[in-house]
Scaffold this active site. Structure first.
Site, PDB file in Angstrom:
ATOM      1  NE  ARG A   1    -108.709 -76.001  20.674  1.00  0.00           N
ATOM      2  CZ  ARG A   1    -109.837 -76.513  21.189  1.00  0.00           C
ATOM      3  NH1 ARG A   1    -110.083 -77.808  21.073  1.00  0.00           N
ATOM      4  NH2 ARG A   1    -110.712 -75.748  21.810  1.00  0.00           N
TER       5      ARG A   1
ATOM      6  CE1 TYR B   1     -85.034 -85.435  17.442  1.00  0.00           C
ATOM      7  CE2 TYR B   1     -87.298 -85.334  18.207  1.00  0.00           C
ATOM      8  CZ  TYR B   1     -86.090 -84.720  17.945  1.00  0.00           C
ATOM      9  OH  TYR B   1     -85.952 -83.377  18.187  1.00  0.00           O
TER      10      TYR B   1
ATOM     11  CG  ASP C   1     -91.333 -91.102  13.502  1.00  0.00           C
ATOM     12  OD1 ASP C   1     -91.266 -90.719  12.317  1.00  0.00           O
ATOM     13  OD2 ASP C   1     -90.988 -90.390  14.459  1.00  0.00           O
TER      14      ASP C   1
ATOM     15  CE  LYS D   1     -87.176 -83.688  11.644  1.00  0.00           C
ATOM     16  NZ  LYS D   1     -87.098 -82.472  12.393  1.00  0.00           N
TER      17      LYS D   1
HETATM   18  N1  LCS Z   1     -89.650 -88.193  14.655  1.00  0.00           N
HETATM   19  C1  LCS Z   1     -88.448 -88.197  14.063  1.00  0.00           C
HETATM   20  C2  LCS Z   1     -87.960 -89.447  13.380  1.00  0.00           C
HETATM   21  C3  LCS Z   1     -87.668 -87.047  14.069  1.00  0.00           C
HETATM   22  O1  LCS Z   1     -86.486 -87.079  13.456  1.00  0.00           O
HETATM   23  C4  LCS Z   1     -88.152 -85.891  14.733  1.00  0.00           C
HETATM   24  C5  LCS Z   1     -87.349 -84.649  14.792  1.00  0.00           C
HETATM   25  C6  LCS Z   1     -89.400 -85.940  15.348  1.00  0.00           C
HETATM   26  C7  LCS Z   1     -90.134 -87.106  15.281  1.00  0.00           C
HETATM   27  C8  LCS Z   1     -89.997 -84.748  16.035  1.00  0.00           C
HETATM   28  O2  LCS Z   1     -90.434 -83.842  15.084  1.00  0.00           O
HETATM   29  P1  LCS Z   1     -90.562 -82.242  15.292  1.00  0.00           P
HETATM   30  O3  LCS Z   1     -91.380 -82.031  16.516  1.00  0.00           O
HETATM   31  O4  LCS Z   1     -89.170 -81.734  15.480  1.00  0.00           O
HETATM   32  O5  LCS Z   1     -91.216 -81.799  14.048  1.00  0.00           O
HETATM   33  N2  LCS Z   1     -85.992 -84.836  14.490  1.00  0.00           N
HETATM   34  C9  LCS Z   1     -85.046 -83.956  14.613  1.00  0.00           C
HETATM   35  C10 LCS Z   1     -83.703 -84.250  14.377  1.00  0.00           C
HETATM   36  O6  LCS Z   1     -83.235 -85.356  14.086  1.00  0.00           O
HETATM   37  N3  LCS Z   1     -82.984 -83.168  14.553  1.00  0.00           N
HETATM   38  O7  LCS Z   1     -83.763 -82.102  14.924  1.00  0.00           O
HETATM   39  C11 LCS Z   1     -85.129 -82.536  14.998  1.00  0.00           C
END
Ligand code: LCS
Length: 392
Positions: free
Chosen positions: A57, A110, A182, A207
């Site tokens: 961790r 998001y 972000d 992503k």
């Molecule tokens: N920031 C952005 C711009 C995102 O698109 C997402 C997830 C996150 C943070 C959060 O990331 P995660 O915890 O899912 O790794 N976006 C998603 C979307 O547009 N569709 O499903 C997940």
């Protein structure tokens, strides 16, 4: 972290020493804990006087190598890998926001990055204001004496609005406010927010960086050592850490980031042009189209238009649902940034939990469709959209 080599040379080879056992690929140190040679060695590790590892961790060689490579690509001090993109977002919120503090955000973040500020953080006395940060005036008006953080997505999910990072960072720093971006939609291949004035950059690695739709992960990269220490304290003590196997897969994906994005954005340009000429489509938002409201800013700030497209169906919500039900090649799924083309309808999916008002203000219109373009053949993506649009 710095690297004098080009982007893909750094993403392939990393910035650290080669593996001592001769493994070409960074091995997976799948261990929760590390032994000490002696009580004195253990004491030195805990005192921070040696580089030795203690507990996963707190640090792990597989994760460290990945963090250092992303930090070199983002031109930051070092990376802090997290279990998910949301863990990265919360690492930033929890580090800079406390009782009585205020955060200014882009109104089209998001869904959960916005939602958590509206539901959980008010319990701890944190206030937030959501404005259209593509207009600098709105940011300036939203700033209060208690504002500690400006949190942006550019291009934003899913409206593809582009914020002027130089101008916003300059404004924020006049008031002593931190700026976090972000950068998920661009990845470090297309945009480096730290070079444009931001203090912290983060990603959902799920992503483009991982790129193969097989892990969830996140990373935060601050510019300064001071911010790194604060953010790393939050990550390790809240337990937002990444797992070594997750780091291994993210590291593997990162190697091909440049060529994947080159290919995906070539496809995206063709798809965006096709959609813009379609009779059932009211408008298309894609940074590569001159019709994008911040087209010139995008060209200055980003090294390419990326692979994310949003478009509005003239017939609204029902047409959106019908389109989702008729695609055969594009995959009906949330998430983005992978090698396969994904399609989704934010009003009924990713942003469905937002209030009607928040949707309207954030530009989540009823007929909005989001495409994450993959690396397949453009003709097959367009052919599928053609047949599905006929039925929508
Ligand atoms: N920031 C952005 C711009 C995102 O698109 C997402 C997830 C996150 C943070 C959060 O990331 P995660 O915890 O899912 O790794 N976006 C998603 C979307 O547009 N569709 O499903 C997940």
């Amino acid at each position: 972290m710095t690297s004098k080599k080009g982007f893909s040379s750094t993403s392939v080879h990393g910035v650290g020493e080669r593996d001592k056992m001769g493994s070409v690929v960074t091995p997976i140190y799948q261990t929760s804990t590390f032994f000490f040679e002696s009580a004195e060695d253990g004491a030195r590790c805990f005192a921070g006087e040696s580089d030795g590892y203690i507990y996963t961790r707190l640090g792990n060689p597989t994760i460290d190598e990945f963090e250092a490579t992303v930090a070199a690509l983002e031109h930051g001090f070092n990376g802090i890998a997290t279990s998910s993109g949301m863990a990265a977002v919360n690492t930033v919120y929890l580090t800079y926001l406390g009782q009585g503090d205020h955060v200014v955000c882009h109104n089209a973040l998001y869904g959960p990055s916005r939602g958590i500020l509206e539901t959980a953080y008010p319990r701890f006395g944190v206030e937030s204001t959501f404005v259209d940060t593509t207009d600098l005036k709105n940011v300036e008006q939203a700033i209060r004496p208690t504002t500690r953080l400006i949190f942006l997505e550019t291009p934003a999910n899913p409206t593809i609005g582009i914020c002027d990072l130089n101008a916003i960072s300059e404004l924020a720093h006049r008031y002593g406010i931190k700026v976090c971006v972000d950068n998920t939609f661009c990845s470090p291949y297309l945009q480096n927010p730290l070079d444009l004035g931001a203090d912290i950059v983060l990603h959902s690695l799920t992503k483009f960086i991982n790129g193969h739709a097989d892990i969830v992960g996140g990373i935060v990269v601050p510019k300064s050592q001071e911010d790194y220490k604060k953010l790393n304290y939050t990550m390790t003590n809240f337990g937002f850490n990444m797992d070594p196997h997750q780091a291994f897969l993210a590291r593997r994906g990162l190697k091909t980031l440049g060529i994947r994005i080159d290919r995906a954005q070539q496809n995206a340009m063709k798809v965006a042009e096709y959609l813009e000429s379609h009779a059932k489509v009211a408008w298309v938002k894609y940074p590569g189209l001159p019709s994008h409201p911040q087209f010139e800013l995008g060209k200055r700030q980003m090294r390419g238009p990326g692979a994310m497209i949003s478009f509005e169906l003239k017939e609204g919500y029902e047409a959106g649902r019908k389109l989702m039900n008729h695609v055969k090649f594009c995959v009906l799924a949330v998430s983005l940034g992978g090698i396969e083309t994904l399609i989704q309808h934010p009003a009924s999916m990713t942003h469905s939990k937002l209030s009607k008002e928040a949707k309207e203000v954030g530009g989540i219109t009823q007929g909005l469709v989001r495409l994450s373009i993959g690396i397949e053949e453009a003709e097959d993506i367009i052919g599928d959209l053609e047949q599905a649009l006929e039925k929508a």
